[in-house]
Structures are given as structure tokens and as C-alpha cells.
Motif scaffolding. Structure first.
Motif, PDB file in Angstrom:
ATOM      1  N   GLN A 125       0.826  -1.207   0.000  1.00  0.00           N
ATOM      2  CA  GLN A 125       0.000   0.000   0.000  1.00  0.00           C
ATOM      3  C   GLN A 125       0.858   1.254   0.000  1.00  0.00           C
ATOM      4  N   ALA A 126       0.386   2.247  -0.741  1.00  0.00           N
ATOM      5  CA  ALA A 126       1.076   3.534  -0.801  1.00  0.00           C
ATOM      6  C   ALA A 126       0.780   4.321   0.476  1.00  0.00           C
ATOM      7  N   LEU A 127       1.320   5.529   0.553  1.00  0.00           N
ATOM      8  CA  LEU A 127       1.096   6.362   1.736  1.00  0.00           C
ATOM      9  C   LEU A 127      -0.381   6.655   1.961  1.00  0.00           C
ATOM     10  N   ASP A 128      -1.156   6.741   0.870  1.00  0.00           N
ATOM     11  CA  ASP A 128      -2.598   7.002   1.007  1.00  0.00           C
ATOM     12  C   ASP A 128      -3.405   5.716   1.105  1.00  0.00           C
ATOM     13  N   GLU A 129      -2.743   4.581   1.350  1.00  0.00           N
ATOM     14  CA  GLU A 129      -3.338   3.255   1.548  1.00  0.00           C
ATOM     15  C   GLU A 129      -3.774   2.575   0.241  1.00  0.00           C
ATOM     16  N   ALA A 130      -3.559   3.215  -0.906  1.00  0.00           N
ATOM     17  CA  ALA A 130      -3.968   2.609  -2.171  1.00  0.00           C
ATOM     18  C   ALA A 130      -3.122   1.382  -2.480  1.00  0.00           C
ATOM     19  N   THR A 131      -3.783   0.315  -2.947  1.00  0.00           N
ATOM     20  CA  THR A 131      -3.090  -0.903  -3.350  1.00  0.00           C
ATOM     21  C   THR A 131      -2.945  -0.921  -4.870  1.00  0.00           C
ATOM     22  N   PRO A 132      -2.056  -1.785  -5.406  1.00  0.00           N
ATOM     23  CA  PRO A 132      -1.971  -1.903  -6.867  1.00  0.00           C
ATOM     24  C   PRO A 132      -3.315  -2.265  -7.495  1.00  0.00           C
ATOM     25  N   LEU A 133      -4.086  -3.130  -6.813  1.00  0.00           N
ATOM     26  CA  LEU A 133      -5.397  -3.524  -7.339  1.00  0.00           C
ATOM     27  C   LEU A 133      -6.341  -2.330  -7.396  1.00  0.00           C
ATOM     28  N   PHE A 134      -6.315  -1.496  -6.374  1.00  0.00           N
ATOM     29  CA  PHE A 134      -7.174  -0.309  -6.349  1.00  0.00           C
ATOM     30  C   PHE A 134      -6.820   0.633  -7.501  1.00  0.00           C
ATOM     31  N   ILE A 135      -5.535   0.881  -7.688  1.00  0.00           N
ATOM     32  CA  ILE A 135      -5.097   1.801  -8.746  1.00  0.00           C
ATOM     33  C   ILE A 135      -5.446   1.243 -10.126  1.00  0.00           C
ATOM     34  N   ALA A 136      -5.240  -0.054 -10.312  1.00  0.00           N
ATOM     35  CA  ALA A 136      -5.577  -0.668 -11.595  1.00  0.00           C
ATOM     36  C   ALA A 136      -7.075  -0.592 -11.862  1.00  0.00           C
ATOM     37  N   ALA A 137      -7.885  -0.807 -10.817  1.00  0.00           N
ATOM     38  CA  ALA A 137      -9.345  -0.715 -10.966  1.00  0.00           C
ATOM     39  C   ALA A 137      -9.763   0.713 -11.263  1.00  0.00           C
ATOM     40  N   GLN A 138      -9.121   1.656 -10.643  1.00  0.00           N
ATOM     41  CA  GLN A 138      -9.439   3.073 -10.841  1.00  0.00           C
ATOM     42  C   GLN A 138      -9.088   3.542 -12.248  1.00  0.00           C
ATOM     43  N   GLU A 139      -7.961   3.076 -12.751  1.00  0.00           N
ATOM     44  CA  GLU A 139      -7.481   3.520 -14.061  1.00  0.00           C
ATOM     45  C   GLU A 139      -8.050   2.694 -15.208  1.00  0.00           C
ATOM     46  N   GLY A 140      -8.747   1.613 -14.898  1.00  0.00           N
ATOM     47  CA  GLY A 140      -9.388   0.828 -15.949  1.00  0.00           C
ATOM     48  C   GLY A 140      -8.487  -0.171 -16.636  1.00  0.00           C
ATOM     49  N   HIS A 141      -7.433  -0.627 -15.964  1.00  0.00           N
ATOM     50  CA  HIS A 141      -6.505  -1.587 -16.555  1.00  0.00           C
ATOM     51  C   HIS A 141      -6.982  -3.016 -16.254  1.00  0.00           C
ATOM     52  N   THR A 142      -7.838  -3.512 -17.117  1.00  0.00           N
ATOM     53  CA  THR A 142      -8.483  -4.809 -16.880  1.00  0.00           C
ATOM     54  C   THR A 142      -7.478  -5.950 -16.768  1.00  0.00           C
ATOM     55  N   GLU A 143      -6.498  -5.995 -17.683  1.00  0.00           N
ATOM     56  CA  GLU A 143      -5.525  -7.088 -17.655  1.00  0.00           C
ATOM     57  C   GLU A 143      -4.700  -7.069 -16.371  1.00  0.00           C
ATOM     58  N   CYS A 144      -4.367  -5.868 -15.902  1.00  0.00           N
ATOM     59  CA  CYS A 144      -3.625  -5.759 -14.638  1.00  0.00           C
ATOM     60  C   CYS A 144      -4.457  -6.280 -13.474  1.00  0.00           C
ATOM     61  N   VAL A 145      -5.738  -5.949 -13.482  1.00  0.00           N
ATOM     62  CA  VAL A 145      -6.630  -6.426 -12.424  1.00  0.00           C
ATOM     63  C   VAL A 145      -6.694  -7.950 -12.434  1.00  0.00           C
ATOM     64  N   GLU A 146      -6.831  -8.527 -13.625  1.00  0.00           N
ATOM     65  CA  GLU A 146      -6.881  -9.985 -13.732  1.00  0.00           C
ATOM     66  C   GLU A 146      -5.605 -10.626 -13.204  1.00  0.00           C
ATOM     67  N   LEU A 147      -4.455 -10.047 -13.578  1.00  0.00           N
ATOM     68  CA  LEU A 147      -3.170 -10.593 -13.132  1.00  0.00           C
ATOM     69  C   LEU A 147      -3.010 -10.474 -11.622  1.00  0.00           C
ATOM     70  N   LEU A 148      -3.366  -9.322 -11.080  1.00  0.00           N
ATOM     71  CA  LEU A 148      -3.241  -9.106  -9.643  1.00  0.00           C
ATOM     72  C   LEU A 148      -4.132 -10.060  -8.857  1.00  0.00           C
ATOM     73  N   LEU A 149      -5.365 -10.229  -9.326  1.00  0.00           N
ATOM     74  CA  LEU A 149      -6.285 -11.136  -8.638  1.00  0.00           C
ATOM     75  C   LEU A 149      -5.780 -12.574  -8.700  1.00  0.00           C
ATOM     76  N   SER A 150      -5.245 -12.982  -9.843  1.00  0.00           N
ATOM     77  CA  SER A 150      -4.723 -14.346  -9.973  1.00  0.00           C
ATOM     78  C   SER A 150      -3.460 -14.553  -9.141  1.00  0.00           C
ATOM     79  N   SER A 151      -2.803 -13.442  -8.776  1.00  0.00           N
ATOM     80  CA  SER A 151      -1.573 -13.523  -7.976  1.00  0.00           C
ATOM     81  C   SER A 151      -1.834 -13.316  -6.493  1.00  0.00           C
ATOM     82  N   GLY A 152      -3.099 -13.286  -6.103  1.00  0.00           N
ATOM     83  CA  GLY A 152      -3.424 -13.215  -4.681  1.00  0.00           C
ATOM     84  C   GLY A 152      -3.746 -11.835  -4.147  1.00  0.00           C
TER      85      GLY A 152
END
Length: 442
Positions: A125-152
Motif C-alpha cells: 500500500q502507498a502512503l494514502d493506503e492505495a493498493t496496486p489492485l485499487f489503482i488498476a481498478a481506478q485507471e481501468g486496466h483490466t488485464e492488470c486487475v486480472e493478473l493481480l487477482l490471480s496472484s493473490g
């Protein structure tokens, strides 16, 4: 042999000192010539213990104690070198020391895993508590979301200090439907019902994204949700009033999935001057009693008094008890015409004493029209109209067509519908929708 559990009786004294980060003990052991390459039941040597447990000074001492270049590259029985173990725990300083000392950044384990892969903490988590999954969901990066979810990646890890915002909120607010579809089945539903949480339905409404809103509701999220203290709204419907072009679509979707209407929604109609919606809510069965927020409604009603012909006739004709309006703030603030119009839906000669006193006080310094109105006796036909209307059910009063189908002459239909009062007050014929949906064109 168990390669995962550490047995204390198989670890050397040098290894234990490195594990505990005990620099003083380790220094004494090394001075006595104790070996630095004795492995435990997992094949872990002291350098592995120091790297895994972030024992920086101990690691430096062990590296200097063994001049062999191979010591830093030695592996456990599972093929982990010290660099793998440090990377897996996110110990960046240990990683830096090992690389400077000659550790191989491309070394692989028995499962062909490199240190770089183990340094990727998908739930960091970043200083503002955002996770990579949150940022990917916010920015609309579907493939990143899929990869992150599959990686736990954890979809239930809160991404702000108030402990309510999740990746599903980001996807709903930004209108990323594909990502939202991925997150809905994986996200804990406590966010939809928890009293200190915020339903993603609010996020979809806030972003004005109808497709996201409908997707959430289709999957069982509540159209009413919980009170949202973060945004300051009691329901998603109340929040919808802040929208412009998306407003009608959002309202229709919320009603389609069973949103419950109340007086606050009528108050917001007055606040935002959405009078057609006001009449539509009445037709859709918004309860007219009991009201828990009558003072808030009256406050907005007083501010909307100049446009009373757009909403007050519909409210009173729908069966709203005018006594609920006849409080001190209404009596003291509205014009004489509005007060007279309100009294037309009562027997003004049998009002409660407190109300009668307030109206008399108001009339003493008002127009002659108001004074004459409260002084005269209601006609027998007017009293009969009140009696007949009191016998009708609320759903009947909301429907002009029902009253017009009663086995009575048309003149009586009109009388029951206050046609002469509306005509005298120049109330125009108002557009109303019995069924269907509302839109901007309507």
C-alpha cells in the motif's frame, strides 16, 4: 525431512544469533572460529537466517567472515538463496547488501522462481493506503486487475484511512464495467450493509454510471444501501439529485430494483426544482405518513413556495394531511394565497386550537382575503368532499382515473378533484406519469 518448519535443535548457534539479530553474540562466536555454513533441517545457513529476518549487521558480519564467493549464493534444500528470502520479505536494504556483495539477481529456485518475482508484494500500500489492485481498478486496466487477482491480490483490503474504500468502489465510480464484473463475486458484501461502510452503489451513482449501477443491483446490492455519512446522504436516491444529465436514468434504475421512496426524496425534488419527479414519486407510492423528516421537508417547501403550483396541489390531492404543513414556520412564512390554498383541504373551522390560534394571529396582520376565508363557514358540499376523500384509500387518491370511474356525475368527479379550487388559483394542468419511466424530454 521437513524443509518448511524450522527445528531449533538443528540450527547452529551462529544461525540462531543471525536469526535473532544478536550482533554481540555473533561477534563472539565468529571470534571463536565457529562455522558460518552449518545448515539446519531446511538447508538454511546463517546467511539465510540473517537475510530472512532482516538482520542487517549480522548479514554484513557473515559475508565478511567467509571469503568464498559461493557462500552468498548457497541455497536451501528448496533452492532459495539469501537474495530470494530477502526479496520475499521485502527487505530492500538486505537485497541491496547482497547484490553489492555479488548475489545473482537471476538465481532461480527449484520451481524456477527469481528474486524479482518474490519482491512483488501484490498487497503493498502507498502512503494514502492505495493498493496496486485499487489503482488498476481506478485507471481501468483490466488485464492488470486480472493478473493481480490471480496472484493473490486482496479485493477486501481497504484503500483509505477511513476503512471503507475498496477496488470495487473505484471501478464503479469510474465506470469500468469489465473490472466491476471481476470484482463483484470476490468482494465481501459487508461493504453493502455495514453501518460504517459505503456501498459501491453510492460510487456508481456518484460517478453517474448507469451500467455499473445496474450491474451492482443485478447482483443483489441494495438500491437503498446504508446511510452514507462519508458523502452526507441517507440513500443512493438522495445522492442522485446531485447529478444532471444522468439523473433520470439513475432514478429509473433505482426504482426498477425496488428503491424505497420517502419524504426526503420529495424534499430534494423541491430543493433541486425537479417538480415532474416530485409528482412521479407521488404516483409511485411515496408514503405520505408517518414522516420522520417533516421539518426538513417544510424547510425546502417554504423555499419553493414561489413555485407552489407545480407541487403543492399534487401533494394535497394525493392525500397528504395539510395539518402536517400547518406549523408555525409554514403559517408565518408562506404567502396568503398559499395559506388559503392549504386551508381548502381542511375544515378550517375545526382546526386544533394551537393551529387556529397561529392562523388567527397571522390573519390579524394579513390581507382581507385571508381574514374573510377563515371567518366564513365551510359549505356543506366542501365538508362532504372532505368526508368522501377521507374514505378513499391512499392509492385511490393518487389516481385521478380511479376517482373519475366512481359511479358519480362528472361534475362530482371534478369537485372531488378540487377542479374549481385549482381553476380559481390558476393552477395549470400538470404533466404526470402513471407508469413507465421519466426522462428529460418528459
Amino acid at each position: 525431512m521437513d524443509f518448511t518448519e524450522a527445528y531449533s535443535d538443528t540450527c547452529s548457534t551462529v544461525g540462531l544469533a543471525a536469526r535473532e539479530g544478536n550482533v554481540k553474540v555473533l561477534r563472539k562466536l565468529l571470534r571463536k572460529g565457529r562455522s558460518v555454513d552449518v545448515a539446519d533441517n531446511r538447508g538454511w545457513m546463517p546467511i539465510h537466517e540473517a537475510a530472512y529476518h532482516n538482520s542487517v549487521e549480522c548479514l554484513r558480519m557473515l559475508i565478511h567472515a567467509d571469503s568464498s564467493e559461493n557462500y552468498i549464493k548457497t541455497k536451501t534444500f528448496e533452492g532459495f538463496c539469501a537474495l530470494h528470502l530477502a526479496a520475499s520479505q521485502g527487505h530492500w536494504k538486505i537485497v541491496h547488501i547482497l547484490l553489492e556483495a555479488g548475489a545473482d539477481p537471476n538465481a532461480t529456485t527449484s520451481e524456477e522462481t527469481t528474486p524479482l518475482f518474490l519482491g512483488a508484494n501484490v498487497n503493498c500500500q502507498a502512503l494514502d493506503e492505495a493498493t496496486p489492485l485499487f489503482i488498476a481498478a481506478q485507471e481501468g486496466h483490466t488485464e492488470c486487475v486480472e493478473l493481480l487477482l490471480s496472484s493473490g491480490a486482496d479485493p477486501d483490503l481497504y484503500c483509505n484511512e477511513d476503512d471503507w474504500q475498496l477496488p470495487i468502489h473505484a471501478a464503479a465510480q469510474m465506470g469500468h464495467t469489465e473490472i466491476l464484473e471481476l470484482l463483484i463475486p470476490l468482494t465481501n458484501r459487508v461493504c453493502d450493509t455495514g453501518p460504517d461502510k459505503v456501498s459501491p452503489v453510492y460510487s456508481a451513482v456518484f460517478g453517474g454510471h448507469e451500467e455499473c449501477l445496474e450491474m451492482l443491483l443485478q447482483h443483489g446490492y441494495s438500491p437503498d444501501a446504508q446511510m452514507c455519512l462519508i458523502f452526507g446522504f441517507s440513500s443512493p436516491m438522495c445522492m442522485a439529485f446531485q447529478k444532471d444529465c444522468e439523473f433520470f436514468g439513475i432514478v429509473n434504475i433505482l426504482l426498477k430494483y425496488g428503491a424505497q421512496l420517502n419524504e426526503l426524496h420529495l424534499a430534494y425534488c423541491l430543493k433541486y426544482e425537479k417538480f415532474l419527479v416530485f409528482r412521479y414519486f407521488l404516483k409511485k407510492g411515496c408514503p405520505l405518513a408517518p414522516w420522520n423528516h417533516i421539518s426538513e421537508f417544510i424547510s425546502h417547501a417554504i423555499k419553493a413556495q414561489t413555485t407552489y403550483k407545480e407541487w403543492l396541489p399534487s401533494l394535497l390531492l394525493a392525500g397528504f394531511d395539510p395539518l402536517n404543513l400547518l406549523c408555525s414556520s409554514w403559517i408565518d412564512s408562506v404567502s396568503d394565497d398559499i395559506l388559503i390554498f392549504t386551508l381548502e383541504f381542511t375544515n378550517w373551522r375545526t382546526l386544533p386550537p394551537a393551529v387556529e390560534k397561529m392562523i388567527s394571529t397571522r390573519a390579524s396582520h394579513s390581507s382581507r382575503a385571508l381574514q374573510q376565508h377563515i371567518a366564513c363557514l365551510p359549505s356543506l358540499t366542501h365538508l362532504c368532499r372532505l368526508e368522501i376523500r377521507s374514505c378513499l384509500k391512499p392509492e385511490h387518491l393518487r389516481s385521478d382515473s380511479f376517482i373519475c370511474q366512481l359511479p358519480l356525475p362528472r361534475s362530482l368527479h371534478n369537485y372531488l378533484l378540487y377542479a374549481e379550487v385549482l381553476r380559481m388559483n390558476e393552477v395549470p394542468a400538470l404533466t404526470a406519469i402513471e407508469d413507465g419511466e421519466i426522462n428529460e424530454a418528459t
